[in-house]
Motif scaffolding. Structure first.
Motif, PDB file in Angstrom:
ATOM      1  N   PHE A  54       2.970  -5.536  -2.975  1.00  0.00           N
ATOM      2  CA  PHE A  54       2.155  -5.974  -1.844  1.00  0.00           C
ATOM      3  C   PHE A  54       2.399  -7.450  -1.558  1.00  0.00           C
ATOM      4  O   PHE A  54       2.505  -8.257  -2.490  1.00  0.00           O
ATOM      5  CB  PHE A  54       0.660  -5.805  -2.148  1.00  0.00           C
ATOM      6  N   SER A  55       2.452  -7.790  -0.290  1.00  0.00           N
ATOM      7  CA  SER A  55       2.420  -9.207   0.073  1.00  0.00           C
ATOM      8  C   SER A  55       1.034  -9.742  -0.280  1.00  0.00           C
ATOM      9  O   SER A  55       0.030  -9.057  -0.096  1.00  0.00           O
ATOM     10  CB  SER A  55       2.673  -9.378   1.574  1.00  0.00           C
ATOM     11  N   ILE A  56       0.974 -10.965  -0.813  1.00  0.00           N
ATOM     12  CA  ILE A  56      -0.329 -11.527  -1.191  1.00  0.00           C
ATOM     13  C   ILE A  56      -0.637 -12.824  -0.446  1.00  0.00           C
ATOM     14  O   ILE A  56      -1.532 -13.563  -0.834  1.00  0.00           O
ATOM     15  CB  ILE A  56      -0.452 -11.732  -2.709  1.00  0.00           C
ATOM     16  N   ALA A  57       0.103 -13.092   0.644  1.00  0.00           N
ATOM     17  CA  ALA A  57      -0.195 -14.248   1.492  1.00  0.00           C
ATOM     18  C   ALA A  57      -0.372 -15.507   0.644  1.00  0.00           C
ATOM     19  O   ALA A  57       0.435 -15.793  -0.241  1.00  0.00           O
ATOM     20  CB  ALA A  57      -1.429 -13.948   2.345  1.00  0.00           C
ATOM     21  N   SER A  58      -1.461 -16.249   0.882  1.00  0.00           N
ATOM     22  CA  SER A  58      -1.677 -17.521   0.183  1.00  0.00           C
ATOM     23  C   SER A  58      -1.973 -17.361  -1.304  1.00  0.00           C
ATOM     24  O   SER A  58      -2.015 -18.357  -2.035  1.00  0.00           O
ATOM     25  CB  SER A  58      -2.825 -18.292   0.843  1.00  0.00           C
ATOM     26  N   GLY A  59      -2.168 -16.122  -1.756  1.00  0.00           N
ATOM     27  CA  GLY A  59      -2.344 -15.906  -3.181  1.00  0.00           C
ATOM     28  C   GLY A  59      -1.154 -16.383  -3.988  1.00  0.00           C
ATOM     29  O   GLY A  59      -1.272 -16.623  -5.197  1.00  0.00           O
ATOM     30  N   SER A  60      -0.004 -16.547  -3.332  1.00  0.00           N
ATOM     31  CA  SER A  60       1.195 -16.989  -4.042  1.00  0.00           C
ATOM     32  C   SER A  60       1.368 -18.504  -4.058  1.00  0.00           C
ATOM     33  O   SER A  60       2.369 -19.005  -4.580  1.00  0.00           O
ATOM     34  CB  SER A  60       2.442 -16.314  -3.456  1.00  0.00           C
ATOM     35  N   GLU A 203      14.556  -6.582   5.309  1.00  0.00           N
ATOM     36  CA  GLU A 203      15.411  -6.164   4.194  1.00  0.00           C
ATOM     37  C   GLU A 203      14.543  -5.851   2.971  1.00  0.00           C
ATOM     38  O   GLU A 203      14.801  -6.328   1.869  1.00  0.00           O
ATOM     39  CB  GLU A 203      16.421  -7.253   3.832  1.00  0.00           C
ATOM     40  N   LEU A 204      13.529  -5.061   3.167  1.00  0.00           N
ATOM     41  CA  LEU A 204      12.604  -4.762   2.077  1.00  0.00           C
ATOM     42  C   LEU A 204      13.232  -3.823   1.059  1.00  0.00           C
ATOM     43  O   LEU A 204      13.922  -2.870   1.423  1.00  0.00           O
ATOM     44  CB  LEU A 204      11.328  -4.128   2.640  1.00  0.00           C
ATOM     45  N   PRO A 205      12.981  -4.058  -0.230  1.00  0.00           N
ATOM     46  CA  PRO A 205      13.470  -3.146  -1.266  1.00  0.00           C
ATOM     47  C   PRO A 205      12.569  -1.913  -1.359  1.00  0.00           C
ATOM     48  O   PRO A 205      11.654  -1.733  -0.549  1.00  0.00           O
ATOM     49  CB  PRO A 205      13.380  -3.995  -2.539  1.00  0.00           C
ATOM     50  N   GLU A 206      12.798  -1.102  -2.377  1.00  0.00           N
ATOM     51  CA  GLU A 206      11.980   0.090  -2.560  1.00  0.00           C
ATOM     52  C   GLU A 206      10.575  -0.290  -3.031  1.00  0.00           C
ATOM     53  O   GLU A 206      10.328  -1.392  -3.505  1.00  0.00           O
ATOM     54  CB  GLU A 206      12.630   1.011  -3.597  1.00  0.00           C
ATOM     55  N   SER A 207       9.665   0.652  -2.882  1.00  0.00           N
ATOM     56  CA  SER A 207       8.285   0.531  -3.379  1.00  0.00           C
ATOM     57  C   SER A 207       7.545  -0.678  -2.816  1.00  0.00           C
ATOM     58  O   SER A 207       6.819  -1.364  -3.537  1.00  0.00           O
ATOM     59  CB  SER A 207       8.282   0.474  -4.920  1.00  0.00           C
ATOM     60  N   VAL A 208       7.712  -0.945  -1.545  1.00  0.00           N
ATOM     61  CA  VAL A 208       6.984  -2.024  -0.869  1.00  0.00           C
ATOM     62  C   VAL A 208       6.029  -1.423   0.146  1.00  0.00           C
ATOM     63  O   VAL A 208       6.396  -0.539   0.926  1.00  0.00           O
ATOM     64  CB  VAL A 208       7.949  -2.995  -0.162  1.00  0.00           C
ATOM     65  N   SER A 209       4.795  -1.892   0.130  1.00  0.00           N
ATOM     66  CA  SER A 209       3.822  -1.432   1.119  1.00  0.00           C
ATOM     67  C   SER A 209       4.041  -2.172   2.429  1.00  0.00           C
ATOM     68  O   SER A 209       4.339  -3.366   2.437  1.00  0.00           O
ATOM     69  CB  SER A 209       2.400  -1.691   0.621  1.00  0.00           C
ATOM     70  N   LEU A 210       3.889  -1.478   3.527  1.00  0.00           N
ATOM     71  CA  LEU A 210       3.902  -2.107   4.843  1.00  0.00           C
ATOM     72  C   LEU A 210       2.481  -2.530   5.189  1.00  0.00           C
ATOM     73  O   LEU A 210       1.517  -1.854   4.827  1.00  0.00           O
ATOM     74  CB  LEU A 210       4.441  -1.135   5.891  1.00  0.00           C
ATOM     75  N   ALA A 237       4.722 -14.066  -1.050  1.00  0.00           N
ATOM     76  CA  ALA A 237       5.412 -13.341  -2.126  1.00  0.00           C
ATOM     77  C   ALA A 237       4.905 -11.902  -2.176  1.00  0.00           C
ATOM     78  O   ALA A 237       3.777 -11.608  -1.773  1.00  0.00           O
ATOM     79  CB  ALA A 237       5.166 -14.020  -3.467  1.00  0.00           C
ATOM     80  N   TYR A 238       5.753 -11.009  -2.661  1.00  0.00           N
ATOM     81  CA  TYR A 238       5.366  -9.622  -2.898  1.00  0.00           C
ATOM     82  C   TYR A 238       5.217  -9.416  -4.402  1.00  0.00           C
ATOM     83  O   TYR A 238       6.090  -9.810  -5.188  1.00  0.00           O
ATOM     84  CB  TYR A 238       6.434  -8.662  -2.370  1.00  0.00           C
ATOM     85  N   VAL A 239       4.114  -8.804  -4.803  1.00  0.00           N
ATOM     86  CA  VAL A 239       3.861  -8.548  -6.221  1.00  0.00           C
ATOM     87  C   VAL A 239       3.218  -7.169  -6.373  1.00  0.00           C
ATOM     88  O   VAL A 239       2.735  -6.591  -5.399  1.00  0.00           O
ATOM     89  CB  VAL A 239       2.913  -9.607  -6.846  1.00  0.00           C
ATOM     90  N   THR A 240       3.190  -6.685  -7.596  1.00  0.00           N
ATOM     91  CA  THR A 240       2.328  -5.548  -7.915  1.00  0.00           C
ATOM     92  C   THR A 240       1.053  -6.104  -8.532  1.00  0.00           C
ATOM     93  O   THR A 240       1.032  -7.226  -9.061  1.00  0.00           O
ATOM     94  CB  THR A 240       3.000  -4.595  -8.919  1.00  0.00           C
TER      95      THR A 240
END
Length: 341
Positions: A54-60, A203-210, A237-240
């Motif tokens: 998931f993208s976490i916006a300003s959480g990163s 260019e998103l990889p696998e297992s990414v939420s939109l 950033a994208y994280v789990t």
């Protein structure tokens, strides 16, 4: 409250707010609860799962802060180093007394490229500016480089994204590395955050939420035209959810910074309001007995993230969502369940 009653309580809240996303709760470096709701890709009915990113916006922003602390550890800069002494980019209208401390604590007085006093919707930034051209830290420069100071340097706390873009530029200049590469090598890889990264939306990889926004008629639309195509020092950033639990474990166990530098990252620096403070690593709630919890949050169109870490209980709660709302309500429900046992 028995386990089933607790579960029913959380499920009821999820249905109430139509939460879509992932949850992870860790205590003493052990995962004690994970759950996933909704769809990562609605049109294909692909569900969110424990390895959904998931993208976490300003959480990163905390990754940027840790990176700066690493450079301070190395002796390349100090928290009192001025922008003009560590960056070869001109900001003709910025106060020459602005330091890294001011940027980290949102007290620099510089203009925010997303000024919430002037606009309510982050999407408005991209009406006259192609969001698909924002792919590197320097791509943000035209949005603020030649603007005048908003307030005096060392003014009271005023949340500011521009400050973190400049911190990213400093990281690149001092390290000689691309910002994303630096974070990947010095934070994600060291911590073991194997599913995390800064990904381009085309260019998103696998297992990414939109990310999804709700339209007035209740249907959903994607946020692909609502954000920069690639995240950077101020967010994206994208994280789990599990990876963010791993991040806090690594940070508190000394894998990312020394004990003294971790303390510098996490102590209060400026007061925000009443019992809420801001440190180099973000928000925190504190009282006369010390830090109650560290608070991370991120909001973008189609992105909603909340996380807390309770240092005395060694407890971390992470809630990631691919909708604009719901993470805060789920977080509060989990806190109620845990602290009313």
């Amino acid at each position: 409250m028995d386990k089933q009653t607790k579960w029913n309580s959380l499920t009821k809240k999820q249905q109430e707010v139509q939460f879509s996303g992932s949850i992870c709760v860790q205590k003493h470096d052990r995962t004690i609860f994970t759950e996933n709701f909704g769809y990562a890709i609605h049109s294909e009915k692909i569900k969110n799962h424990s390895h959904t990113r998931f993208s976490i916006a300003s959480g990163s922003k905390i990754f940027t802060s840790v990176a700066i602390c690493k450079l301070v550890e190395e002796g390349s800069i100090t928290f009192d180093t001025k922008i003009i002494d560590c960056l070869d980019i001109e900001f003709p209208y910025f106060d020459k007394e602005i330091t890294i401390h001011h940027l980290l604590t949102h007290t620099s007085g510089i203009p925010d490229y997303f000024d919430e006093d002037e606009m309510d919707d982050y999407e408005d930034l991209w009406k006259d500016r192609p969001m698909y051209q924002i792919r590197s830290v320097k791509d943000f420069l035209p949005m603020f480089q030649y603007k005048k100071m908003k307030t005096k340097v060392d003014s009271p706390f005023k949340y500011n994204n521009t400050g973190y873009i400049i911190l990213g530029l400093i990281i690149e200049h001092i390290s000689g590395m691309n910002f994303v590469d630096y974070i990947n090598k010095n934070i994600f890889e060291i911590a073991g955050m194997t599913d995390s990264g800064y990904f381009s939306m085309d260019e998103l990889p696998e297992s990414v939420s939109l990310g999804y926004l709700e339209k007035p008629d209740g249907t959903l639309r994607l946020n692909i035209f609502s954000l920069p195509v690639k995240g950077g020092p101020d967010g994206g950033a994208y994280v789990t959810a599990i990876d963010m639990g791993i991040f806090w474990e690594s940070l508190m166990n000394g894998k990312l910074l020394t004990k003294d530098m971790t303390r510098n990252l996490l102590i209060p620096q400026v007061n925000v309001s009443e019992d809420i403070f801001y440190g180099y690593g973000g928000y925190m709630e504190a009282n006369e007995l010390g830090i109650v919890k560290y608070i991370q949050m991120g909001y973008d169109p189609g992105v909603n993230y909340r996380s807390v870490h309770y240092p005395k209980q060694a407890l971390t709660i992470v809630v990631c969502s691919n909708k604009s709302e719901g993470a805060f309500e789920i977080l509060k429900e989990i806190e109620n369940i845990i602290f009313t046992q």
